[in-house]
Design an enzyme around this catalytic site. Structure first.
Site, PDB file in Angstrom:
ATOM      1  CB  SER A 143     -42.524  -2.778-106.780  1.00  0.00           C
ATOM      2  OG  SER A 143     -43.142  -4.037-106.646  1.00  0.00           O
ATOM      3  CE1 TYR A 156     -38.313  -5.661-108.989  1.00  0.00           C
ATOM      4  CE2 TYR A 156     -40.169  -6.241-107.577  1.00  0.00           C
ATOM      5  CZ  TYR A 156     -39.658  -5.558-108.668  1.00  0.00           C
ATOM      6  OH  TYR A 156     -40.489  -4.768-109.434  1.00  0.00           O
TER       7      TYR A 156
HETATM    8  P1  NAD Z   1     -39.568  -4.310-118.704  1.00  0.00           P
HETATM    9  O1  NAD Z   1     -38.490  -5.350-118.734  1.00  0.00           O
HETATM   10  O2  NAD Z   1     -40.677  -4.411-119.676  1.00  0.00           O
HETATM   11  O3  NAD Z   1     -38.920  -2.859-118.785  1.00  0.00           O
HETATM   12  C1  NAD Z   1     -37.702  -2.560-118.150  1.00  0.00           C
HETATM   13  C2  NAD Z   1     -36.817  -1.765-119.097  1.00  0.00           C
HETATM   14  O4  NAD Z   1     -35.605  -1.436-118.389  1.00  0.00           O
HETATM   15  C3  NAD Z   1     -36.392  -2.573-120.345  1.00  0.00           C
HETATM   16  O5  NAD Z   1     -36.614  -1.800-121.518  1.00  0.00           O
HETATM   17  C4  NAD Z   1     -34.911  -2.852-120.126  1.00  0.00           C
HETATM   18  O6  NAD Z   1     -34.148  -2.912-121.335  1.00  0.00           O
HETATM   19  C5  NAD Z   1     -34.509  -1.640-119.278  1.00  0.00           C
HETATM   20  N1  NAD Z   1     -33.294  -1.899-118.507  1.00  0.00           N
HETATM   21  C6  NAD Z   1     -33.050  -2.950-117.676  1.00  0.00           C
HETATM   22  N2  NAD Z   1     -31.797  -2.852-117.177  1.00  0.00           N
HETATM   23  C7  NAD Z   1     -31.254  -1.716-117.701  1.00  0.00           C
HETATM   24  C8  NAD Z   1     -29.996  -1.083-117.566  1.00  0.00           C
HETATM   25  N3  NAD Z   1     -29.007  -1.606-116.800  1.00  0.00           N
HETATM   26  N4  NAD Z   1     -29.777   0.085-118.228  1.00  0.00           N
HETATM   27  C9  NAD Z   1     -30.746   0.616-119.032  1.00  0.00           C
HETATM   28  N5  NAD Z   1     -31.952   0.040-119.205  1.00  0.00           N
HETATM   29  C10 NAD Z   1     -32.199  -1.111-118.553  1.00  0.00           C
HETATM   30  O7  NAD Z   1     -40.142  -4.355-117.205  1.00  0.00           O
HETATM   31  P2  NAD Z   1     -41.255  -3.457-116.461  1.00  0.00           P
HETATM   32  O8  NAD Z   1     -42.094  -4.414-115.715  1.00  0.00           O
HETATM   33  O9  NAD Z   1     -41.894  -2.473-117.371  1.00  0.00           O
HETATM   34  O10 NAD Z   1     -40.324  -2.702-115.386  1.00  0.00           O
HETATM   35  C11 NAD Z   1     -40.290  -1.289-115.247  1.00  0.00           C
HETATM   36  C12 NAD Z   1     -40.284  -0.944-113.771  1.00  0.00           C
HETATM   37  O11 NAD Z   1     -41.522  -1.367-113.198  1.00  0.00           O
HETATM   38  C13 NAD Z   1     -39.181  -1.620-112.942  1.00  0.00           C
HETATM   39  O12 NAD Z   1     -38.651  -0.690-112.024  1.00  0.00           O
HETATM   40  C14 NAD Z   1     -39.930  -2.702-112.210  1.00  0.00           C
HETATM   41  O13 NAD Z   1     -39.304  -3.065-110.996  1.00  0.00           O
HETATM   42  C15 NAD Z   1     -41.265  -2.011-111.974  1.00  0.00           C
HETATM   43  N6  NAD Z   1     -42.382  -2.886-111.634  1.00  0.00           N
HETATM   44  C16 NAD Z   1     -42.748  -3.911-112.456  1.00  0.00           C
HETATM   45  C17 NAD Z   1     -43.787  -4.742-112.074  1.00  0.00           C
HETATM   46  C18 NAD Z   1     -44.193  -5.919-112.925  1.00  0.00           C
HETATM   47  O14 NAD Z   1     -44.915  -6.815-112.409  1.00  0.00           O
HETATM   48  N7  NAD Z   1     -43.832  -5.972-114.198  1.00  0.00           N
HETATM   49  C19 NAD Z   1     -44.464  -4.517-110.872  1.00  0.00           C
HETATM   50  C20 NAD Z   1     -44.071  -3.443-110.067  1.00  0.00           C
HETATM   51  C21 NAD Z   1     -43.029  -2.638-110.463  1.00  0.00           C
END
Ligand code: NAD
Length: 260
Positions: A143, A156
């Site tokens: 991120s 985070y």
């Molecule tokens: P999201 O919630 O849409 O997807 C995350 C997925 O992880 C979900 O399907 C959830 O069920 C699964 N998950 C969470 N905890 C879990 C566990 N203990 N075991 C198995 N599965 C689990 O969110 P996203 O934004 O797509 O996040 C994906 C990645 O992207 C993360 O690492 C997040 O930190 C990173 N990210 C997100 C953003 C943002 O702004 N959304 C920005 C930078 C990085």
């Protein structure tokens, strides 16, 4: 022929958001996907989209054995493992350290670090023996919070720095056969969950406000969707990037040139 035809890709958190978009992008390029996620509903949705190009395992990234099972299933079904993508994560909702009670601070640390950091350790460890056999590679979703303040709260931000540390040290240790890299998305419109111990310390933000805030923060003024990030994953997994390891590709609308 599609670039990733017959490739076997294991991704965590592929049932939603960025992970789902990345899984679909690799599937369009011919790959077979194995997903570990805790959301049964999300897994059903991705299964209905990708059919027999995906196998879904309901489980928890904090449990090593769940990763071992996913890797076993990937190899049983598709004969090998080419790429591991560590992606499942949770958020702290920008909770302010000073406002949070010591008890909630500690609970939040255990839950968030376990999922965001130990989850990546577990997946890397379980995948490594199979990636050795294919001279494969790993990609971590990190991120902008892995570089800059104000991409989240302390939990985070610390977890994203830790993921980058893990990625760099692993890249050093597992070369020359295996490459390890990361993609750093900026703020993206997904359902990323705030963990329970911090919920009462943060404000819920609707998607419209979130989109405006994301646009304001990056020079390209993009309210990013999950699909905006798939390009770097496809590149890093490809032989076209065979000279890249220990690297982070930022996909964040230009946070590095934001200025203050
Ligand atoms: P999201 O919630 O849409 O997807 C995350 C997925 O992880 C979900 O399907 C959830 O069920 C699964 N998950 C969470 N905890 C879990 C566990 N203990 N075991 C198995 N599965 C689990 O969110 P996203 O934004 O797509 O996040 C994906 C990645 O992207 C993360 O690492 C997040 O930190 C990173 N990210 C997100 C953003 C943002 O702004 N959304 C920005 C930078 C990085």
């Amino acid at each position: 022929m599609a670039e990733f035809a017959n490739h076997s890709i294991y991704i965590t958190g592929g049932a939603s958001g960025i992970g789902s978009a990345v899984a679909q992008a690799f599937a369009r390029e011919g790959a077979n996907i194995t997903i570990l996620d805790k959301s049964a509903k999300g897994l059903e949705e991705i299964k209905s989209l990708l059919g027999n190009q995906v196998q879904c395992i309901e489980g928890d990234v904090t449990v090593y054995e769940d990763h071992a099972k996913a890797v076993r299933k990937a190899v049983d079904a598709y004969g090998k493992l080419d790429v591991f993508i560590a992606n499942a994560g949770v958020f702290d909702g920008f909770a302010k350290f000073e406002n949070v009670t010591s008890e909630a601070m500690s609970d939040a640390y255990d839950i968030l670090m376990n999922i965001n950091v130990k989850g990546y350790f577990n997946g890397a460890k379980a995948s490594l023996p199979e990636l050795r056999k294919t001279a494969g590679n790993m990609i971590f979703t990190v991120s902008g919070a892995g570089f800059y303040p104000d991409g989240g709260g302390v939990w985070y931000t610390a977890s994203k720095h830790a993921q980058i540390g893990l990625m760099k040290q692993l890249a050093f240790e597992v070369a020359p056969e295996i490459r390890v890299n990361a993609v750093a998305p900026g703020g993206t419109l997904t359902a990323l969950n705030v963990i329970p111990p911090l919920k009462s310390f943060v404000k819920e933000i609707d998607n419209e406000t979130k989109a405006k805030s994301i646009k304001r923060r990056n020079p390209l003024q993009i309210a990013m969707d999950s699909e905006d990030h798939v390009g770097p994953y496809l590149l890093l997994a490809s032989k076209k990037s065979r000279a890249i390891t220990g690297e982070v590709i930022s996909s964040d609308g230009g946070l590095a040139v934001r200025g203050l």
